[in-house]
Design a protein around this motif. Structure first.
Motif, PDB file in Angstrom:
ATOM      1  N   GLY A   1      48.568  24.888  -2.127  1.00 42.67           N
ATOM      2  CA  GLY A   1      48.119  25.471  -2.937  1.00 42.67           C
ATOM      3  C   GLY A   1      48.186  27.450  -2.691  1.00 42.67           C
ATOM      4  O   GLY A   1      48.247  27.567  -3.539  1.00 42.67           O
ATOM      5  N   GLU A   2      49.127  27.730  -1.470  1.00 43.97           N
ATOM      6  CA  GLU A   2      49.623  28.150  -1.198  1.00 43.97           C
ATOM      7  C   GLU A   2      48.365  29.806  -1.391  1.00 43.97           C
ATOM      8  O   GLU A   2      48.633  30.853  -2.586  1.00 43.97           O
ATOM      9  CB  GLU A   2      50.936  29.056  -2.184  1.00 43.97           C
ATOM     10  N   THR A   3      47.342  29.765  -1.226  1.00 38.29           N
ATOM     11  CA  THR A   3      46.038  30.048  -1.481  1.00 38.29           C
ATOM     12  C   THR A   3      45.738  30.293   0.066  1.00 38.29           C
ATOM     13  O   THR A   3      46.503  30.112   1.212  1.00 38.29           O
ATOM     14  CB  THR A   3      44.848  29.528  -1.992  1.00 38.29           C
TER      15      THR A   3
ATOM     16  N   TYR B   1      45.737  29.072   5.518  1.00 36.59           N
ATOM     17  CA  TYR B   1      46.709  29.366   4.589  1.00 36.59           C
ATOM     18  C   TYR B   1      46.581  27.984   3.919  1.00 36.59           C
ATOM     19  O   TYR B   1      46.956  27.276   5.124  1.00 36.59           O
ATOM     20  CB  TYR B   1      47.971  29.947   5.039  1.00 36.59           C
ATOM     21  N   ASP B   2      46.513  27.603   2.821  1.00 40.02           N
ATOM     22  CA  ASP B   2      46.453  26.224   2.552  1.00 40.02           C
ATOM     23  C   ASP B   2      48.293  26.483   1.882  1.00 40.02           C
ATOM     24  O   ASP B   2      48.860  27.207   0.917  1.00 40.02           O
ATOM     25  CB  ASP B   2      46.063  25.642   1.796  1.00 40.02           C
TER      26      ASP B   2
ATOM     27  N   GLU C   1      42.676  31.824   2.884  1.00 38.56           N
ATOM     28  CA  GLU C   1      40.613  31.972   3.130  1.00 38.56           C
ATOM     29  C   GLU C   1      41.129  32.892   4.301  1.00 38.56           C
ATOM     30  O   GLU C   1      41.519  32.272   5.265  1.00 38.56           O
ATOM     31  CB  GLU C   1      39.973  31.291   2.875  1.00 38.56           C
TER      32      GLU C   1
END
Lengths: 282, 120
Positions: free
Chosen positions: B33-35, B29-30, B37
């Motif tokens: 960036g709130e992304t 979790y980034d 993978e």
């Protein structure tokens, strides 16, 4: 002649068969206890070790001055004994199999090897039987190099009986390699049959001639025999499920000494295996 | 900053896997960036040994600077430390709850492994 005694399932009677064969041979024989995690053949021979040698494997050490952290060593190691995520690699000596590959692939010659103790090889002389046994140190999980050290003591020209560890994994393969014949000891139970099948696959893969000994014959059912006949595997011997055999074993006595009526059984196994050229079992 | 969570699922609502070495995958979790993978860790499921070490390597290559899992053994911990990854233990049931706890600052960074190796 190197005869290995193996099994899939543990506790089927490998050591019982090995020590009784060795005694029954009645001539100079080398008995190798390759079950280095728990050697037990000595319990039946009642003699103290007269020679002990420490066995080591080479493990890597890194000269941090020469290492640039390229990670070639870590990439090479199949066993994850070296990982490299910082300026220099981390070494997990207990994972290392001692192959030496990391030192060979290091472009900066930053890796040298140092000896790590894994166990002992002990020799016990009991009349005609020379017992050579490995004893893995407590906490070490690396049996194959010690098994190879035990086998390195084998002398040509004297018959040898190898008591293998149970199972079908690396320590068993290390034991069976370069043997001339394998006896697979099993019991006529579903568990015995299940693990016998695994052991048969293993020995066929290794390409070593083999046969089966059924221990505790009389318990269980006939599925082991049915399997052997379907697969054309010779059943070399049936050891009856006789309480007196268990009692003798529990006292550390050899069957061929305590119950002489069984001497013929073990003699027939010698004839069919160690002298098998004479009786024509392929 | 990226955080690695051990999980058997593929979304924030998925369970947090309490195992580190044999977790099926990492959810990375980034925070900025709130992304997210997903990084596969399946190569370890059947490893006879060295799963923790290999898993730590996978976590390090993912670019994560922190790890949240249930437990971590001594060898894996050494690798994570060498890779500069901070280790947090959590017993929440989902990745999302563990992430909330991290954001609220209630997860405490661990300086040691919390379980023994399998041979020790």
């Amino acid at each position: 002649m190197i005869l290995a005694v193996a099994s899939g399932k543990g506790g089927t009677g490998k050591t019982t068969v090995s020590v009784n064969l060795a005694r029954m041979l009645g001539a100079n024989v080398q008995l190798l206890d390759c079950d280095v995690e728990e050697p037990n053949a000595h319990l039946f021979l009642r003699a103290e070790p007269n020679a002990q040698t420490v066995v080591t494997i080479p493990v890597p050490q890194v000269d941090e001055g020469l290492c640039d952290g390229c990670g070639a060593c870590a990439e090479f190691c199949e066993y994850h004994a070296i990982v490299c995520f910082g300026p220099t690699p981390l070494i997990f000596a207990e994972m290392c199999h001692g192959c030496g590959g990391c030192a060979m692939v290091c472009p900066h010659k930053a890796i040298t090897e140092t000896d790590k103790r894994i166990g002992m090889v002990e020799t016990v002389q009991a009349q005609d039987i020379t017992l050579i046994q490995g004893r893995l140190d407590i906490g070490v999980a690396m049996a194959p190099p010690l098994i190879r050290a035990v086998k390195a003591r084998l002398q040509d020209g004297i018959p040898a009986i190898l008591d293998a560890p149970p199972g079908t994994s690396c320590p068993v393969i290390a034991t069976l390699r370069s043997s001339d014949f394998v006896v697979l000891v099993t019991e006529p139970t579903p568990f015995g049959l299940h693990d016998l099948k695994l052991a048969v696959e293993m020995v066929r893969e290794l390409g070593i001639p083999f046969g089966v000994v059924v221990n505790r014959y009389g318990v269980g059912d006939n599925r082991v025999h049915a399997f052997c006949s379907e697969q054309q595997i010779p059943v070399l011997l049936e050891i009856p499920d006789d309480r007196r055999i268990a009692e003798a074993c529990s006292r550390g006595e050899l069957i061929v000494d305590a119950l002489p009526e069984y001497r013929g059984l073990f003699q027939s196994l010698i004839d069919k295996t160690m002298h098998r050229q004479k009786v024509g079992i392929a | 900053m990226k955080i690695a969570f051990t999980t058997s699922g593929n979304e924030l609502a998925a369970p947090l896997d309490t195992r580190f070495g044999r977790a099926p995958r990492f959810l990375i979790y980034d925070l900025e960036g709130e992304t997210l993978e997903l990084v596969n860790n399946q190569q370890n499921l059947n490893a006879a040994q060295g799963a923790g070490i290999q898993s730590a390597g996978t976590a390090a290559r993912s670019g994560a600077q922190a790890l949240v899992s249930g437990h971590c053994g001594p060898k894996a911990f050494r690798v994570l430390q060498a890779a500069g990854i901070r280790v947090f233990y959590s017993n929440t049931s989902t990745v999302a709850e563990a992430l909330d706890a991290y954001r609220q600052g209630t997860l405490v960074e661990s300086k040691t492994a919390d379980v023994d190796g399998h041979w020790e």
